[in-house]
Write a protein that holds these residues in place. Structure first.
Motif, PDB file in Angstrom:
ATOM      1  N   SER A 149       0.465  -1.334  -0.513  1.00 58.96           N
ATOM      2  CA  SER A 149       0.016  -0.109   0.059  1.00 58.96           C
ATOM      3  C   SER A 149       1.235   2.021   0.116  1.00 58.96           C
ATOM      4  N   GLN A 150       1.487   1.256   1.067  1.00 59.63           N
ATOM      5  CA  GLN A 150       2.849   2.535   0.737  1.00 59.63           C
ATOM      6  C   GLN A 150       3.648   2.421  -0.209  1.00 59.63           C
ATOM      7  N   LEU A 151       3.827   1.812  -0.215  1.00 59.65           N
ATOM      8  CA  LEU A 151       4.660   1.896  -2.318  1.00 59.65           C
ATOM      9  C   LEU A 151       3.714   2.111  -3.341  1.00 59.65           C
ATOM     10  N   ASN A 152       1.923   2.555  -3.212  1.00 62.38           N
ATOM     11  CA  ASN A 152       1.503   2.684  -3.834  1.00 62.38           C
ATOM     12  C   ASN A 152       1.241   3.842  -4.144  1.00 62.38           C
ATOM     13  N   ASN A 153       0.791   4.420  -2.959  1.00 60.76           N
ATOM     14  CA  ASN A 153       1.102   6.085  -2.129  1.00 60.76           C
ATOM     15  C   ASN A 153       2.046   6.819  -2.037  1.00 60.76           C
ATOM     16  N   SER A 154       3.409   6.240  -2.015  1.00 60.99           N
ATOM     17  CA  SER A 154       4.542   7.252  -2.286  1.00 60.99           C
ATOM     18  C   SER A 154       5.220   7.369  -3.159  1.00 60.99           C
ATOM     19  N   PHE A 155       5.588   8.260  -3.099  1.00 62.37           N
ATOM     20  CA  PHE A 155       7.083   9.012  -4.322  1.00 62.37           C
ATOM     21  C   PHE A 155       9.138   8.969  -3.752  1.00 62.37           C
ATOM     22  N   ASN A 156       8.392   8.524  -2.854  1.00 60.52           N
ATOM     23  CA  ASN A 156       9.821   8.154  -1.844  1.00 60.52           C
ATOM     24  C   ASN A 156      10.504   7.116  -2.322  1.00 60.52           C
ATOM     25  N   GLY A 157       9.406   5.936  -2.078  1.00 63.38           N
ATOM     26  CA  GLY A 157       9.838   4.677  -2.626  1.00 63.38           C
ATOM     27  C   GLY A 157      10.523   3.415  -1.021  1.00 63.38           C
ATOM     28  N   LEU A 158      10.961   2.756  -1.215  1.00 62.53           N
ATOM     29  CA  LEU A 158      10.960   2.172   0.064  1.00 62.53           C
ATOM     30  C   LEU A 158      12.751   1.046  -0.491  1.00 62.53           C
ATOM     31  N   THR A 159      13.245   0.995   0.393  1.00 64.06           N
ATOM     32  CA  THR A 159      14.877   0.131   0.746  1.00 64.06           C
ATOM     33  C   THR A 159      14.550  -1.042   1.291  1.00 64.06           C
ATOM     34  N   VAL A 160      14.826  -2.127   0.956  1.00 62.60           N
ATOM     35  CA  VAL A 160      14.549  -3.409   1.962  1.00 62.60           C
ATOM     36  C   VAL A 160      15.483  -4.369   1.916  1.00 62.60           C
ATOM     37  N   PHE A 161      15.827  -4.461   2.927  1.00 61.26           N
ATOM     38  CA  PHE A 161      17.567  -5.266   3.513  1.00 61.26           C
ATOM     39  C   PHE A 161      16.859  -6.187   3.511  1.00 61.26           C
ATOM     40  N   ALA A 162      17.028  -7.863   2.774  1.00 65.25           N
ATOM     41  CA  ALA A 162      16.155  -8.767   2.641  1.00 65.25           C
ATOM     42  C   ALA A 162      16.975  -9.843   3.715  1.00 65.25           C
ATOM     43  N   PRO A 163      17.105 -10.396   5.339  1.00 67.66           N
ATOM     44  CA  PRO A 163      17.990 -11.461   5.431  1.00 67.66           C
ATOM     45  C   PRO A 163      17.746 -12.757   4.589  1.00 67.66           C
ATOM     46  N   THR A 164      18.680 -13.508   4.097  1.00 69.06           N
ATOM     47  CA  THR A 164      18.616 -15.028   4.143  1.00 69.06           C
ATOM     48  C   THR A 164      17.787 -15.896   5.501  1.00 69.06           C
ATOM     49  N   ASP A 165      17.384 -17.163   4.554  1.00 69.86           N
ATOM     50  CA  ASP A 165      16.924 -17.818   5.691  1.00 69.86           C
ATOM     51  C   ASP A 165      18.254 -18.396   6.447  1.00 69.86           C
ATOM     52  N   ASN A 166      19.207 -18.933   5.838  1.00 70.35           N
ATOM     53  CA  ASN A 166      20.955 -19.016   6.672  1.00 70.35           C
ATOM     54  C   ASN A 166      21.054 -17.685   7.511  1.00 70.35           C
ATOM     55  N   ALA A 167      20.635 -16.262   7.084  1.00 69.06           N
ATOM     56  CA  ALA A 167      21.135 -15.383   8.117  1.00 69.06           C
ATOM     57  C   ALA A 167      20.156 -15.644   9.580  1.00 69.06           C
TER      58      ALA A 167
END
Length: 248
Positions: free
Chosen positions: A64-82
């Motif tokens: 929802s935020q991505l569809n209603n924001s102009f700033n965008g998002l950055t995600v750090f995705a830990p793996t399953d091993n992490a």
């Protein structure tokens, strides 16, 4: 002459109305992927993060935020091993609110390309930043490596899952542990000894020798003061009686 006009008519119209005879524009390319879960599923090694996103219902809020924001998002995705490298029971020991904060701690409220990390102003706020804690990270980047530090641990971006604005998703091999949850806690104050009221020092206890002596000294001083007052009163009374006798 008429045939000549027919031949020249398309050229004349194109000069007067250049857009009228233009070829239809090619359809605009589809927008960049905005479904974080779909990106993680495609990555193939983020089942724990996907589960946390669904259990906390943050996956819907992020979309929802991505569809209603102009700033965008950055995600750090830990793996399953992490996640597997965490101490056993780490996630289960967290409250629901702390789990939400942990997931949001891996999300920056602005889109960052790899190049933009080189000019990031530290500390960098996360989606978890708010009144309940600082929840910031420090990011240092070069042309070949980007490091993220929490004050508890440090990790690097190992892979880019999605780089198209407005959503950047980067793979990391450690779970980012916020200091506000996992940092050292101040030692708890020790309870007062049994039979003693909180906030009252033992030295001030009525049963202590010092306080008993102080109380004894105080009472003795009071008795002495009282005796002195009575003696002085007696002297004054005797003097007054002498005055009366002399008068009569």
């Amino acid at each position: 002459m008429a045939s000549l006009l027919v031949l020249l008519l398309p050229a004349l119209l194109s000069l007067a109305f250049p857009s009228a005879l233009a070829q239809p524009a090619a359809p605009a390319p589809a927008g960049a992927p905005r479904n974080l879960t779909a990106i993680l599923v495609k990555g193939g090694q983020y089942t724990t993060l996907i589960r946390l996103l669904k259990e906390t219902q943050l996956d819907q809020q992020i979309t929802s935020q991505l569809n209603n924001s102009f700033n965008g998002l950055t995600v750090f995705a830990p793996t399953d091993n992490a996640f597997n490298n965490l101490k056993p029971g780490t996630l289960n020991a967290l409250t629901q609110q702390q789990q939400v904060a942990l997931v949001l701690y891996h999300i920056l409220p602005t889109y960052y390309s790899m190049e933009m990390f080189q000019t990031a102003s530290n500390p960098v706020r996360t989606q978890a930043s708010g009144n309940d804690g600082v929840y910031t990270v420090n990011i240092t980047g070069t042309t070949s490596q980007v490091n993220i530090s929490t004050g508890i641990d440090t990790t690097s971006i190992t892979n880019t899952l999605n780089s198209a604005s407005p959503l950047a998703v980067y793979s990391i091999e450690k779970v980012l542990l916020p200091y506000d949850i996992f940092g050292a806690k101040p030692p708890a104050s020790s309870p007062p000894p049994a039979g003693e009221k909180p906030g009252k020092s033992p030295a001030a206890s009525a049963d202590s020798p010092d306080s008993a002596a102080a109380g004894s000294g105080g009472s003795n001083a009071g008795v002495s003061l009282k005796k002195g007052f009575l003696g002085w009163s007696s002297l004054v009374g005797v003097g007054l009686m002498g005055v009366v006798v002399n008068v009569f």
